[in-house]
Design a protein around this motif. Structure first.
Motif, short mmCIF file in Angstrom:
data_model
loop_
_atom_site.label_atom_id
_atom_site.label_comp_id
_atom_site.label_asym_id
_atom_site.label_seq_id
_atom_site.Cartn_x
_atom_site.Cartn_y
_atom_site.Cartn_z
N ALA A 20 0.75 52.35 44.87
CA ALA A 20 2.05 53.02 44.67
C ALA A 20 1.86 54.45 44.18
N HIS A 21 0.69 54.75 43.65
CA HIS A 21 0.44 56.10 43.12
C HIS A 21 -0.65 56.83 43.90
N LEU A 22 -1.12 56.25 44.97
CA LEU A 22 -2.30 56.78 45.67
C LEU A 22 -2.03 58.13 46.32
N GLY A 23 -0.84 58.28 46.89
CA GLY A 23 -0.54 59.53 47.59
C GLY A 23 -1.61 59.81 48.64
N ASP A 24 -2.15 61.04 48.63
CA ASP A 24 -3.21 61.36 49.58
C ASP A 24 -4.59 61.25 48.92
N GLY A 25 -4.66 60.49 47.81
CA GLY A 25 -5.93 60.32 47.11
C GLY A 25 -6.85 59.33 47.80
N ARG A 26 -8.04 59.17 47.23
CA ARG A 26 -9.02 58.22 47.75
C ARG A 26 -9.05 56.97 46.88
N LEU A 27 -9.30 55.84 47.49
CA LEU A 27 -9.41 54.58 46.76
C LEU A 27 -10.81 54.02 46.92
N LEU A 28 -11.47 53.79 45.79
CA LEU A 28 -12.78 53.16 45.79
C LEU A 28 -12.66 51.79 45.13
N LEU A 29 -13.04 50.75 45.87
CA LEU A 29 -12.99 49.38 45.37
C LEU A 29 -14.35 49.04 44.77
N ILE A 30 -14.36 48.62 43.51
CA ILE A 30 -15.61 48.28 42.83
C ILE A 30 -15.48 46.92 42.16
N GLU A 31 -16.60 46.37 41.73
CA GLU A 31 -16.63 45.07 41.03
C GLU A 31 -15.77 44.06 41.80
N ASP A 32 -14.90 43.30 41.10
CA ASP A 32 -14.10 42.31 41.82
C ASP A 32 -13.04 42.95 42.72
N GLY A 33 -12.86 44.26 42.58
CA GLY A 33 -11.94 44.97 43.46
C GLY A 33 -12.37 44.93 44.92
N VAL A 34 -13.66 44.70 45.18
CA VAL A 34 -14.13 44.69 46.57
C VAL A 34 -13.49 43.53 47.36
N TYR A 35 -13.02 42.50 46.66
CA TYR A 35 -12.36 41.40 47.37
C TYR A 35 -11.09 41.87 48.08
N ALA A 36 -10.52 42.97 47.61
CA ALA A 36 -9.33 43.53 48.26
C ALA A 36 -9.63 44.01 49.67
N ALA A 37 -10.90 44.28 49.93
CA ALA A 37 -11.29 44.83 51.23
C ALA A 37 -11.51 43.76 52.28
N LEU A 38 -11.48 42.50 51.89
CA LEU A 38 -11.72 41.42 52.85
C LEU A 38 -10.65 41.41 53.95
N ALA A 39 -11.11 41.28 55.17
CA ALA A 39 -10.17 41.24 56.29
C ALA A 39 -9.21 40.06 56.15
#
Lengths: 99, 114
Positions: A20-39
Motif C-alpha cells: 500500500a506504500h510501495l509506490g514506485d519503490g523496490r520490494l526485497l523479500l527476505i527471511e520468511d518474506g520470501v514465501y510471498a514470492a511463491l507462485a
C-alpha cells in the motif's frame, strides 16, 4: 525507495501494508518474506504488477535455506545475492523495513 | 524517522521505540514519528495498563513536545480501519493519507522501524 518484508504473508499483514506504500519503490523479500514470492501463494497476484515492472526481488540465500528454487517463484521476481542487496540499498535508499 | 506499526501492550516494540526516540532527542537528532497500521493504537486516549501491571507510557507522548519532537504523523486510513479519528488521540498530530505517508518516508535520511 527500498522496502523489505521479512514475514510470511500467510502469517502477518506486513506485505499488504508494504504494498500500500510501495509506490514506485523496490520490494526485497527476505527471511520468511520470501514465501510471498511463491507462485502458489495468494500473494503472487498482489505482487504481479510490481514484479512485471521489475521491482520485486527475493534473497537467494533465504530461499535456499527454505528449500525454494527459482522455478517455485511467481513470474518476474528477481533473485539476488547479498551483493545484490547492497546494490539495492545503494541504488534505492532510504530503506523501510516492514518488520 | 521512527515508524511505529505495533499496538502498545502486547509486545515491547512500542515502548522500545519511545525510549529510542527520547534518546535520539537527547542527541539533538531531527526526529519525526510515523504511526500507521496498529501503531496508531499507541496514541489512543484512555489507556490504563495498571490492571495488567505494565507501564502506562501513553502519557509520555505528551512529553515529546518538551524535547522539541513535534513532527508526529498518523495515517488516516489506519485510524479509520480501527474506528478512530484524530479526536481519539492523546496528542495533537498531523493526520496524513497513505500516499502522503509514503512520500514522507521517501524523504528521510534514515528510517527506524518498530
Amino acid at each position: 525507495m527500498l522496502h523489505t518484508v521479512n514475514k510470511s504473508p500467510l502469517q502477518t499483514r506486513d506485505l499488504d501494508s508494504c504494498l500500500a506504500h510501495l509506490g514506485d519503490g523496490r520490494l526485497l523479500l527476505i527471511e520468511d518474506g520470501v514465501y510471498a514470492a511463491l507462485a502458489a501463494a495468494p500473494s503472487a497476484s498482489q505482487l504481479a504488477d510490481a514484479a512485471a515492472a521489475g521491482r520485486v526481488y527475493a534473497l537467494g540465500p533465504d530461499m535456499e535455506a527454505r528449500g525454494l528454487a527459482a522455478d517455485h517463484l511467481a513470474a518476474n521476481i528477481q533473485v539476488v545475492d547479498y551483493q545484490g542487496v547492497v546494490q539495492l540499498v545503494i541504488d534505492h535508499g532510504p530503506h523501510q523495513a516492514w518488520v | 524517522m521512527f515508524v511505529n506499526r505495533k499496538a502498545p501492550h502486547g509486545t515491547i516494540y512500542a515502548l522500545e521505540a519511545l525510549e529510542v526516540v527520547l534518546i535520539s532527542a537527547a542527541f539533538d537528532q531531527d526526529v519525526s514519528l510515523a504511526f500507521l497500521d496498529d501503531g496508531v493504537l499507541q496514541l489512543r486516549q484512555g489507556q490504563n495498563a495498571n490492571a495488567i501491571e505494565m507501564k502506562n507510557f501513553a502519557p509520555t507522548y505528551r512529553a515529546l513536545e518538551g524535547y522539541d519532537i513535534e513532527k508526529l504523523y498518523v495515517e488516516r486510513e489506519s485510524l479509520e480501519e480501527r474506528g478512530m479519528s484524530s479526536d481519539d488521540l492523546v496528542v495533537p498530530v498531523e493526520v496524513v493519507d497513505r500516499n502522503r505517508m509514503s512520500e514522507l518516508m521517501q524523504g528521510q535520511d534514515v528510517i527506524m522501524s518498530f
